[in-house]
Motif scaffolding. Sequence first.
Motif, mmCIF file in Angstrom:
data_model
loop_
_atom_site.group_PDB
_atom_site.id
_atom_site.type_symbol
_atom_site.label_atom_id
_atom_site.label_comp_id
_atom_site.label_asym_id
_atom_site.label_seq_id
_atom_site.Cartn_x
_atom_site.Cartn_y
_atom_site.Cartn_z
ATOM 1 N N ILE A 22 0.833 -1.204 0.000
ATOM 2 C CA ILE A 22 0.000 0.000 0.000
ATOM 3 C C ILE A 22 0.862 1.247 0.000
ATOM 4 N N ALA A 23 1.878 1.241 0.862
ATOM 5 C CA ALA A 23 2.757 2.406 0.933
ATOM 6 C C ALA A 23 3.482 2.608 -0.383
ATOM 7 N N ASP A 24 3.938 1.457 -0.975
ATOM 8 C CA ASP A 24 4.704 1.533 -2.219
ATOM 9 C C ASP A 24 3.831 2.003 -3.365
ATOM 10 N N ASP A 25 2.542 1.673 -3.312
ATOM 11 C CA ASP A 25 1.625 2.020 -4.386
ATOM 12 C C ASP A 25 0.997 3.398 -4.222
ATOM 13 N N SER A 26 1.257 4.080 -3.119
ATOM 14 C CA SER A 26 0.627 5.379 -2.921
ATOM 15 C C SER A 26 1.194 6.389 -3.904
ATOM 16 N N LEU A 27 0.350 7.305 -4.293
ATOM 17 C CA LEU A 27 0.718 8.343 -5.264
ATOM 18 C C LEU A 27 1.165 9.590 -4.514
ATOM 19 N N VAL A 28 2.332 10.099 -4.856
ATOM 20 C CA VAL A 28 2.830 11.345 -4.288
ATOM 21 C C VAL A 28 2.505 12.490 -5.249
ATOM 22 N N ILE A 29 1.878 13.537 -4.734
ATOM 23 C CA ILE A 29 1.647 14.745 -5.528
ATOM 24 C C ILE A 29 2.429 15.882 -4.880
ATOM 25 N N SER A 40 -1.987 24.708 -4.326
ATOM 26 C CA SER A 40 -1.966 23.739 -3.221
ATOM 27 C C SER A 40 -3.372 23.534 -2.664
ATOM 28 N N LYS A 41 -4.122 24.624 -2.527
ATOM 29 C CA LYS A 41 -5.505 24.516 -2.062
ATOM 30 C C LYS A 41 -6.345 23.707 -3.047
ATOM 31 N N THR A 42 -6.048 23.880 -4.328
ATOM 32 C CA THR A 42 -6.780 23.140 -5.356
ATOM 33 C C THR A 42 -6.595 21.639 -5.199
ATOM 34 N N ILE A 43 -5.351 21.199 -5.059
ATOM 35 C CA ILE A 43 -5.109 19.756 -4.987
ATOM 36 C C ILE A 43 -5.613 19.181 -3.670
ATOM 37 N N LEU A 44 -5.623 19.964 -2.611
ATOM 38 C CA LEU A 44 -6.198 19.492 -1.349
ATOM 39 C C LEU A 44 -7.693 19.243 -1.488
ATOM 40 N N ILE A 45 -8.367 20.122 -2.216
ATOM 41 C CA ILE A 45 -9.803 19.939 -2.466
ATOM 42 C C ILE A 45 -10.043 18.701 -3.324
ATOM 43 N N MET A 46 -9.168 18.462 -4.289
ATOM 44 C CA MET A 46 -9.337 17.360 -5.233
ATOM 45 C C MET A 46 -8.961 16.002 -4.645
ATOM 46 N N LYS A 47 -8.174 15.975 -3.605
ATOM 47 C CA LYS A 47 -7.509 14.751 -3.128
ATOM 48 C C LYS A 47 -8.460 13.571 -2.910
ATOM 49 N N ASP A 48 -9.511 13.738 -2.133
ATOM 50 C CA ASP A 48 -10.383 12.610 -1.794
ATOM 51 C C ASP A 48 -11.028 12.000 -3.029
ATOM 52 N N ARG A 49 -11.544 12.856 -3.900
ATOM 53 C CA ARG A 49 -12.201 12.337 -5.108
ATOM 54 C C ARG A 49 -11.180 11.692 -6.043
ATOM 55 N N LEU A 50 -9.996 12.278 -6.122
ATOM 56 C CA LEU A 50 -8.962 11.720 -6.996
ATOM 57 C C LEU A 50 -8.509 10.348 -6.496
ATOM 58 N N GLU A 51 -8.454 10.173 -5.184
ATOM 59 C CA GLU A 51 -8.124 8.858 -4.625
ATOM 60 C C GLU A 51 -9.148 7.812 -5.054
ATOM 61 N N LYS A 52 -10.412 8.180 -5.033
ATOM 62 C CA LYS A 52 -11.465 7.239 -5.444
ATOM 63 C C LYS A 52 -11.359 6.902 -6.924
ATOM 64 N N GLU A 53 -11.072 7.913 -7.733
ATOM 65 C CA GLU A 53 -10.966 7.687 -9.176
ATOM 66 C C GLU A 53 -9.783 6.786 -9.528
ATOM 67 N N LEU A 54 -8.672 6.991 -8.829
ATOM 68 C CA LEU A 54 -7.470 6.205 -9.113
ATOM 69 C C LEU A 54 -7.399 4.915 -8.309
ATOM 70 N N LYS A 55 -8.303 4.803 -7.292
ATOM 71 C CA LYS A 55 -8.270 3.655 -6.371
ATOM 72 C C LYS A 55 -6.873 3.537 -5.755
ATOM 73 N N GLN A 56 -6.400 4.651 -5.243
ATOM 74 C CA GLN A 56 -5.022 4.733 -4.776
ATOM 75 C C GLN A 56 -4.901 5.805 -3.704
ATOM 76 N N ILE A 58 -3.208 8.859 -1.736
ATOM 77 C CA ILE A 58 -2.436 10.009 -2.210
ATOM 78 C C ILE A 58 -1.764 10.688 -1.023
ATOM 79 N N THR A 59 -0.490 10.981 -1.186
ATOM 80 C CA THR A 59 0.262 11.780 -0.217
ATOM 81 C C THR A 59 0.647 13.091 -0.896
ATOM 82 N N ILE A 60 0.308 14.212 -0.257
ATOM 83 C CA ILE A 60 0.647 15.518 -0.815
ATOM 84 C C ILE A 60 1.885 16.058 -0.109
ATOM 85 N N GLU A 61 2.876 16.431 -0.895
ATOM 86 C CA GLU A 61 4.084 17.059 -0.375
ATOM 87 C C GLU A 61 4.124 18.500 -0.860
ATOM 88 N N PHE A 62 4.313 19.433 0.060
ATOM 89 C CA PHE A 62 4.271 20.852 -0.294
ATOM 90 C C PHE A 62 5.668 21.365 -0.634
#
Length: 318
Positions: A22-29, A40-56, A58-62
Motif C-alpha cells: 500500500i505504501a509503495d503504491d501510494s501516489l505522491v503529488i 496547493s488549495k486546489t489539490i487538497l480539495i481534489m484529493k479525496d475524489r482523486l483517490e477514489k478515481e485512481l483507487k489509490q 495520495i500523499t501531498i508534499e508541499f
Amino acid sequence: MKKIKNLLYLVLIFFIFNNYVIADDSLVILTTFAQTGSSSKTILIMKDRLEKELKQNITIEFGSGSSSALRIVKEEGNENFLYISTIGVISLLPSISNSFKFNSSLNTKPISKTTSTPNVLIIRSDLGINNLQQLIDYSNNQDKKLRYSYIAPTSIHRLEFEGLIKDFKLNLELDESLRGSANVMKAIRDRNLDLAITTSPYVAPLVKEGDAIPLLVAHPERIELFPNTPTMLEYGLSSFPHGSWAGIFAPTGISDERIKEFFSALTSTLKDSYVKKEIEKLGMEISPSSSPNNFSIYIQDESNRLKLAAEKYNFFIN
C-alpha cells in the motif's frame, strides 16, 4: 501451540507485506508552493475524489517555490508521482531566466490544466483611491510614492506590474523586503504597503473585510467575485488577457496507459460537484484540458505570449 505460532507469523508477514505494498503504491503529488498557495488549495480539495478515481492513496508534499520543479526531473519513470504547478514556473520563468534549467515539454508529461485564477490589483482602502484613473492621478500629482510588492522576483505579478508602470507611467516605489502572498496581504492589512497584485483567493478576504479595494483584474472578463472591477484588457493591457493557471504534470518515462489513467481521473474529479463548488468559492475556475496534447499546446502558447511580454517590458533575470 506450534501451529498457532506459525499462523501468527503468517498473519504478521501478511500484514507487513500488505502495508508495504500500500505504501509503495501510494501516489505522491508535489505542489509548487506552501499549503496556502492557490494550486496547493486546489489539490487538497481534489484529493479525496482523486483517490477514489485512481483507487489509490495520495500523499501531498508541499514545495517551496520554483526549485520544486527540478524534483520531477529526478522522478523519471515513476508512475506514482505527479506535480502540480503554475503559469509562473511552467511558462514564465523558462522565458526570462537562462539559469532555470527546466522545460516542461522536455522534462515532464503534461496531463491537464486544472484551474484558471484571476490576478487582482488591490490598493489599501484608506487612501481614497477607488479606480485606476484615481491611481494614475495620485501617482502623477503626489510627491510621496505609493509602495508596492510583486510577491516574488520571478512571479507573473512582477511582469504585470512592469506593464502597469510602463503603460500608465505610474510613479511607484518597490518594497523588496516582502516575499509571498500571505506576507504581502498582511502588510496591506496592517497598512505597511499600498499596492499588490496576487491571485483572487488571497485578495478576497481583504476586500471583504474592507482592508483593500480591487482596481483591476487579469481575466478575460469581469469576475463574479468583483463584478464592478474592470479587466486589464478593458484598459488596453493586451499582454495580460488572463491571470494565473495551474496544471498537473507527470514525469517522463511513464507508460501511455498511466497517462490516460491520470487524465481520466483528473477529468472526472474536476467534474465533481463538491470539488467544483469548493474551488469556485476561492474565486478560481475549473478549466480542464480536452487532452494532454491540448494542454501541451496551451503551455507552448502561454510561453510564447509571456516571452513577448517579457521582451516588451524588458523583464529578464540572471
